[in-house]
Design an enzyme around this catalytic site. Structure first.
Site, mmCIF file in Angstrom:
data_model
loop_
_atom_site.group_PDB
_atom_site.id
_atom_site.type_symbol
_atom_site.label_atom_id
_atom_site.label_comp_id
_atom_site.label_asym_id
_atom_site.label_seq_id
_atom_site.Cartn_x
_atom_site.Cartn_y
_atom_site.Cartn_z
ATOM 1 N N GLY A 255 -4.845 2.929 2.937
ATOM 2 C CA GLY A 255 -4.392 3.354 4.262
ATOM 3 C C GLY A 255 -4.477 2.187 5.239
ATOM 4 C CB THR B 251 -1.660 3.420 -1.705
ATOM 5 O OG1 THR B 251 -1.327 4.418 -0.726
ATOM 6 C CG2 THR B 251 -0.562 2.441 -1.796
#
Ligand code: GLY
Length: 566
Positions: free
Chosen positions: A469, A377
């Protein structure tokens, strides 16, 4: 002896009907006049510069966010892209309003849980993380179009121009990009359109390689020319559906046409004179951060030594993460006890179960499912001259998502289906175990940990977030606490990290976060500390209202990022 928590208090708090918490953001204490200059921090210098390029063309923070996001989709494809999704917090200075854009992916209509279970009843991790069946319907293009149309000043042809130019002319991927190709090379090699881009000559490219992406440039051009329909209908949609179905996937044209980005009410929590505005479900991050802050609000951490302040923070993390997956899912599908989770009374009950100097073993808490950390991400933060702000966290889930490029589009599909609880009771890539609230259903959004946040104080404001995460939640929490302690953006991104997430029952520690005495004190209290390589990639901007100065910093652990004030 292990301190026995007061379970009667906890149990009572679980069933309280309460009104003290707030799931909605009220107006925040920000100056009526903007800072007069701008700050952007992102994971790649080309993306930060793209944001400034668009500000220079008369755009605002929201146009800059479209430019940064789309450029990251070209230069940091291992982390996010238009085949993925995002969650963004916006602050509009003209009416002091906070807005949350949910551009999270959705399950396709034909989702079939059976394909994610092996013959042995165990999760089939290959199907849930690799190839087209692992991909949810992308949300990023719809979210960017929505942001530009409702909050930006410029047409997409201007805000997407830097990304289109870089995709056409090429750029030299950094060592991290090349390293993730190496990590994912076996799966990239399975799919001809992926191998053609990332494995020229069948090999992982070396430093100095120039990556040009003409198909991706054309896909972005169609988005710029036709907006939402340029991705979710017409040529791009046809190519995406053909590629997915041709490789065993289950997308249909109707799935793409049906996708909608959504605006949701952000969460808001008051902590020691600051207002923290953060992500609501389908993120679990904001709820967990609010819960931890509500527990910590009852302690005077500043009066404690580092070991005891850290102990209480770890215990608060442990309790919030226990709730993390128990209750949460897509708010359009699941009724969640948000008033309870955000209530000060609930936090009082949890706080009462914390011993001042003994760790509570997680298996003494009522059983719940728990996540494992992961490192994927991306996040960026923006403040413009008027005081508009964006905190945006974007993802394709694991490195290069599904590793499947839809032929003719240059688009890497996400592998966000793995963020659903696909097999009841079994962990996903982050160790998330199945809870019904997060079971897949057609059109449903999978739970996320993404936690873009604002911290509003009387004198200072911060825009903050990170990938990572489940560690996103503790990174953002530790960043918020550091900001409230007076730290600058540079200090916040550099500060060493620790992480506890209920299960596994241990504290992950970055080298140097605790001195020897603190390590010993925490161990004596019963905490199990595990050394772990540095994690996260925070990108933070701050605004000091007293001096009207901005600070922008990108995580020093990752050299490709750039925080810039101009
Ligand atoms: N895919 C990681 C997250 O959304 O939390």
């Amino acid at each position: 002896m292990v301190h026995a928590p007061s379970w009667r208090v906890l149990a009572a708090s679980l069933f309280l009907v309460v009104g003290a918490g707030s799931a909605s953001a009220q107006s925040a204490p920000v100056p009526t006049k903007g800072p007069g200059h701008a700050a952007i921090a992102s994971a790649n210098y080309l993306a930060t510069n793209a944001g400034f390029e668009v500000l220079g063309k008369g755009g605002n923070a929201f146009d800059a966010a479209v430019a940064v996001s789309s450029t990251l989709a070209v230069v940091e494809q291992q982390s996010s892209g238009i085949g993925g999704g995002f969650m963004a917090l916006l602050h509009r200075a003209s009416d002091n309003r906070d807005i949350f854009i949910d551009a999270r992916e959705t399950a396709p209509k034909a989702v079939d849980m059976k394909v994610y279970v092996g013959k042995d009843g165990q999760p089939n991790r290959d199907t849930s993380t690799n190839g087209p069946l692992s991909a949810g319907i992308p949300g990023e293009p719809a979210g960017l179009v929505w942001m530009a149309a409702h909050y930006g000043k410029l047409p997409l042809s201007v805000s997407l121009a830097p990304a289109i130019r870089i995709a056409t002319e090429g750029f030299q991927p950094d060592a991290r990009f090349l390293g993730t190709i190496e990590d994912r090379k076996d799966v990239l090699a399975r799919y001809p359109a992926s191998a053609a881009i990332y494995l020229p000559g069948g090999e992982v490219p070396s430093a100095g390689w120039t990556l040009k992406q003409p198909d991706l440039a054309k896909t972005l051009q169609r988005l710029a020319a036709k907006g939402r329909d340029g991705f979710y209908k017409g040529e791009t949609a046809r190519l995406l559906v053909d590629a997915s179905r041709g490789a065993g996937g289950n997308w249909t044209a109707a799935d793409l046409e049906a996708y909608q980005a959504k605006e949701r009410e952000p969460l808001s929590v008051d902590y020691k004179g600051y207002r923290i505005v953060t992500a609501p479900p389908p993120s679990s991050g904001g709820i967990a951060i609010a819960e931890i802050l509500n527990i910590l609000a009852g302690f005077d951490l500043a009066k404690l030594d580092v070991a005891h302040a850290t102990h209480l923070t770890i215990e608060s993390m442990r309790r919030a993460f226990r709730d993390h997956n128990e209750y949460l899912g897509d708010p359009d599908f699941v009724k969640m006890p948000l008033d309870m989770l955000l209530s000060k009374y609930y936090a009082d009950g949890l706080r009462a179960t914390i011993s001042p100097d003994k760790a509570t073993p997680s298996d003494l808490l009522p059983a719940a499912m728990a996540p494992e950390p992961g490192m994927h991400t991306t996040h960026f933060s923006v403040i413009d001259a008027e005081g508009n702000m964006v905190a945006s966290t974007l993802t394709v889930n694991l490195e290069f998502g599904s590793a499947f490029v839809a032929k003719g589009t240059g688009v890497v599909l996400n592998d966000e289906m793995d963020d659903f609880a696909l097999v009841p009771g079994q962990p996903n890539a982050f160790g998330l175990r199945g809870a019904l609230a997060n079971a897949p259903e057609p059109g449903k959004r999978m739970l996320s940990s993404m936690s873009p946040s604002f911290v509003f104080g009387a004198d200072r404001t911060a825009v903050i977030g990170s990938p990572g995460g489940s560690t996103i939640i503790t990174q953002v929490l530790e960043g918020i606490l550091a900001f409230i302690d007076g730290k600058s953006a540079t200090q916040i991104t550099a500060q060493k990290r620790y992480h506890h997430q209920y299960l596994p029952d241990r504290v992950d520690v970055e080298a140097g976060v605790f001195d020897d005495a603190t390590t010993k004190a925490l161990t004596d209290m019963g905490h199990v500390l595990r050394n772990r390589s540095p994690w996260g990639f925070m990108n933070v901007v701050t605004w000091d209202h007293r001096t009207n100065t901005l600070d922008a910093a990108s995580d020093p652990r990752r050299p490709s990022g750039l925080g810039k004030v101009q």
